[in-house]
Write a protein that holds these residues in place. Structure first.
Motif, short mmCIF file in Angstrom:
data_model
loop_
_atom_site.label_atom_id
_atom_site.label_comp_id
_atom_site.label_asym_id
_atom_site.label_seq_id
_atom_site.Cartn_x
_atom_site.Cartn_y
_atom_site.Cartn_z
N LYS A 1 0.97 -1.08 -0.02
CA LYS A 1 0.03 0.00 -0.04
C LYS A 1 0.82 1.29 -0.03
N THR B 1 0.94 5.50 -0.18
CA THR B 1 0.12 6.73 0.06
C THR B 1 1.11 7.89 -0.08
N SER C 1 -3.29 7.33 -3.52
CA SER C 1 -3.17 5.83 -3.04
C SER C 1 -3.29 4.81 -3.87
N THR D 1 -2.73 0.25 -4.30
CA THR D 1 -2.41 -0.90 -3.85
C THR D 1 -1.93 -2.02 -4.77
#
Length: 488
Positions: A460, A462, A479, A481
């Protein structure tokens, strides 16, 4: 006898590890029956076109580092994934200035489950779509670099016709075209699209860096007759055209243009940053700054050829353009441009309505009052959005994976967290005031430097731009993933 048994035992362990890696590969890249075709310059399978030709539905073509001189005809097969093993820095598809690089067939079965990721596309040459062109096909194009491509018509890098592509997280730079130096989007027959795709048609052009492209119309991007298009989080900068230096938008319905940085673009005639012709939709939370036009509308130029085509500009930062907004509507329709920051607390300059304004100039028939006294919106501060390119290579990996990122603007907070398949946090990094590009190397260990087992992990990533805080107090305006595959 014991030595033979030991050798057989070691061979079985090795075979089990290989099988384990293959099983995990299939889990991450497709269904259990999908095939991964591995293309390498030094193998017998050294052509991307050949790998694609072998594909059935849901297969993956995984391409090793190298430069491939190809002009690819995409097969009429659904859900193919074309992925680079090591990212766009080292995996290049070169058109050698002799034709388009990828041509997709006209079929609605090619949707967003068809993915192209992790390549540099360069030196493509065509009448439309120098690098990539698709008609009735709507792939996902993400994490690529498209540079030095040319089209005499539309789309120096990408040409889309009667489609709703997803174009996310790419660098599109130094491309040239008649219209849409970087990207060209057009829809010819809405009735066909509605019948085949339902009532909600949506193209997504998000989080791309579109810079230093040139065209006659729409230096960065040109879209025509599009509707329900989402254009968010892009950095549109240093593009040039005769009209619409950054963006030229002609006849677009119910479109969303928000959270973009449209800066330092130029036009010989009108619309240095944006040229809007018969546009309906909301233009909000953008930074539109330092653009220039030779005649009218340095920041934004609006025209409508006589009909009431409402355009709404709210909560944008519009400054240092000279003329921030010019309304050329023949019908003299008032444009809603309330609640914008014009570069000064005194508001925009208009000789009659606000002669004391020290911000950008506005034309007649622009409703700019009330304006914002500070940049951003009342609920929270904003700044230029963060357009971020994330590369992960190699993936799958055995010993080490490199996580590279680059951004158009500086960032205040960057966080990288890795979770295992159960959702447990196993490793994290936090940075403040990062450079515009950097990388982190992960060796497959947890926070205590213990080696982790083979399997699927999730990264992840960000990013927060400087001074940006969300309405709920959370930091961050970008963000992503990504899956990571560790094999032993």
């Amino acid at each position: 006898m014991q030595g033979r048994n030991r050798r057989e035992e070691e061979k079985m362990k090795k075979d089990c590890k290989i099988i384990e890696g293959i099983v995990v590969l299939l889990c991450i890249f497709g269904t259990a029956h999908a095939t991964i075709w591995y293309v390498h310059p030094d193998s017998t399978l050294n052509s991307i076109q050949t790998g694609l030709n072998y594909c059935s539905a849901n297969d993956t073509v995984l391409v090793a580092s190298g430069t491939y001189f190809e002009h690819i005809q995409w097969p009429l097969v659904e859900s193919i994934k074309l992925l680079s093993e090591s990212g766009y820095d080292s995996t290049i598809i070169d058109g050698n200035s002799g034709g388009r690089i990828i041509t997709m067939p006209g079929s609605f079965i090619i949707d967003s489950t068809t993915v192209i990721k992790g390549f540099t596309f360069q030196n493509g040459f065509s009448s439309s779509g120098g690098a990539i062109s698709f008609f009735h096909a709507s792939p996902k194009i993400t994490g690529n670099k498209l540079v030095n491509n040319y089209a005499s018509g539309g789309g120096g890098a990408i040409h889309s016709h009667n489609a709703n592509p997803i174009i996310i997280g790419n660098i599109i730079s130094k491309n040239h075209a008649g219209s849409g130096g970087g990207i060209y989007l057009t829809t010819e027959d809405k009735s066909i699209m509605l019948l085949t795709k339902g009532n909600r048609i949506l193209s997504k052009i998000n989080n791309n860096i579109i810079a230093n492209n040139e065209a006659d119309w729409g230096g960065g991007i040109f879209w025509y007759n599009e509707w329900f298009t989402e254009f968010k989080g892009n950095a549109i900068t240093d593009n040039h055209a005769s009209c619409g230096g950054g963006i030229f938008c002609f006849y677009a319905e119910s479109c969303i243009m928000s959270d973009n940085a449209i800066t330092a673009n130029s036009a010989d005639s009108a619309g240095g940053g944006i040229y809007l012709l018969e546009y309906t939709g909301y233009i909000t939370y953008n930074t539109i700054a330092n653009n220039n036009a030779g005649i009218q509308g340095d920041g934004i130029y609006c025209d409508g050829y006589g009909g009431p085509y409402p355009m709404t500009f709210n909560y944008n930062n519009i400054y240092d353009n000279g003329c921030g907004l010019y309304n050329a509507l023949i019908s003299q329709t008032q444009i809603d441009a309330e609640y914008n920051w014009w570069g000064d607390s005194t508001g925009p300059y208009h000789p009659d309505s606000n002669p004391g304004g020290l911000g950008d100039t506005v034309s007649d028939y622009v409703d700019f009052d009330p304006w914002l006294l500070f940049p951003g919106i009342e609920e929270y501060k904003t700044s230029q959005p963060v357009a971020t390119i994330l590369q992960i290579s190699p993936n799958p990996f055995r010993d080490r994976v490199n996580i590279k990122f680059s951004m158009e603007h500086s960032a205040e907070v960057i966080e990288l967290k890795i979770y295992d398949a159960t959702g447990r946090l196993v490793r994290q990094w936090g940075h403040t005031t990062m450079r515009l590009s950097d990388h982190i190397s992960w060796d497959g260990t947890d926070h205590a430097n213990r080696k982790l087992p083979s399997g699927v992990y999730f990264l992840k990533f960000t990013v927060s731009s400087v001074g940006a805080t969300g309405s709920g107090g959370e930091v961050g305006n970008y963000s992503a993933t990504e899956k990571l595959l560790l094999i032993k």
